[in-house]
Design a protein around this motif. Sequence first.
Motif, PDB file in Angstrom:
ATOM      1  N   ALA A  48       0.836  -1.200   0.000  1.00  0.00           N
ATOM      2  CA  ALA A  48       0.000   0.000   0.000  1.00  0.00           C
ATOM      3  C   ALA A  48       0.872   1.252   0.000  1.00  0.00           C
ATOM      4  O   ALA A  48       0.600   2.214  -0.739  1.00  0.00           O
ATOM      5  CB  ALA A  48      -0.927  -0.009   1.211  1.00  0.00           C
ATOM      6  N   ILE A 100      -2.181   5.718  -6.266  1.00  0.00           N
ATOM      7  CA  ILE A 100      -3.372   5.899  -5.432  1.00  0.00           C
ATOM      8  C   ILE A 100      -3.284   7.260  -4.756  1.00  0.00           C
ATOM      9  O   ILE A 100      -2.274   7.582  -4.119  1.00  0.00           O
ATOM     10  CB  ILE A 100      -3.496   4.797  -4.362  1.00  0.00           C
ATOM     11  CG1 ILE A 100      -3.659   3.423  -5.020  1.00  0.00           C
ATOM     12  CG2 ILE A 100      -4.668   5.085  -3.428  1.00  0.00           C
ATOM     13  CD1 ILE A 100      -4.958   3.249  -5.800  1.00  0.00           C
ATOM     14  N   PHE A 156      -7.543   1.574  -2.099  1.00  0.00           N
ATOM     15  CA  PHE A 156      -6.707   0.778  -2.996  1.00  0.00           C
ATOM     16  C   PHE A 156      -7.594  -0.195  -3.777  1.00  0.00           C
ATOM     17  O   PHE A 156      -8.273  -1.033  -3.189  1.00  0.00           O
ATOM     18  CB  PHE A 156      -5.652   0.015  -2.198  1.00  0.00           C
ATOM     19  CG  PHE A 156      -4.727   0.913  -1.424  1.00  0.00           C
ATOM     20  CD1 PHE A 156      -3.553   1.380  -1.993  1.00  0.00           C
ATOM     21  CD2 PHE A 156      -5.045   1.310  -0.121  1.00  0.00           C
ATOM     22  CE1 PHE A 156      -2.706   2.227  -1.286  1.00  0.00           C
ATOM     23  CE2 PHE A 156      -4.205   2.153   0.588  1.00  0.00           C
ATOM     24  CZ  PHE A 156      -3.036   2.613   0.001  1.00  0.00           C
TER      25      PHE A 156
END
Length: 311
Positions: free
Chosen positions: A227, A236, A258
């Motif tokens: 992430a 993102i 995500f």
Amino acid sequence: MHPFENILSVSEAEIELELKFIAEIGWSEFWLNPRRLRGSDFLMRWSQGVWSEQRLTDAINQTNQFYAIPYGPSGTAPTDDVRAFELYFERLEAAGLGTVKRPDLLIFKIEHKPYVDSFLENIGGSKELPFIIESELQPLIQKALIAVECENSLWIAEKMPDYNKQMKPQKRLGGKIGLAKNAVLPTVIIKEEDRIPLNKWQIENNVPIHIWHVFFDKAYGLSLNQAENLVKEGLIEPTIQTFQAPGGATTQKAIYKFYYHYAYLLGISTEKPTLVPDYIEDKNGHILPYVKFTGGSLHIDQDALQILSQM
């Protein structure tokens, strides 16, 4: 914000039911405890979180390969009494641990179950974990394969409008692949306010953290490290959402969504939960109704088991 209010904060995007054309709701000033719950959304959020963590714990423990225990404060809090739930967080704050961020679950190899059970018995059970400083919990923590931060959403993933839509180059991402800003699809969510403390916990304890996000029909997982890389690579972007606490205070927080394309399939629902009516009653006989989740089961996907086996 007090930990009791923080744990029950609800994003505007998560409130699925709107009572339209009603100027005033009679129980909007309902006094459940020293803080006012202004609607059923907070109780539903509480019930939903308890249900999803238990669902994940049961699913992992049914694999007979791994063993899960609640570790964060919400997982060991009372589950059937809102007042007891609040007092639990009052005690947590009094112990000086109200603002400490811990992952929700710890996952172990099944062969470590006897040790884990013995450790928990010696400290008075898993419900005492949040009140013990982590330096005294290191023998337990260091047995863990991973730690898990749990999230959940009131959606059937496969019926979301942009499910199965392929990512394409996006202008706002500088030509990098992604989806439209307003796309509605399954995502694994991490709050900006949790990123630093979760990364800090991961580094200090040398245990990898994964985010497990439960939907009505399935669940997805994503490692915290992956992430972080997605954010650093600009794939993102943060989304700003407004959260409301039980006392009525609103705050704006950044969250990261995500796409499930980046995540691994954690599990598939094999039995749907039931939504049942419930209510709480204060000492004066006031009633506040809400809907809670009961039952349901999740089967851990083989890919997820493979990921855990390789840890």
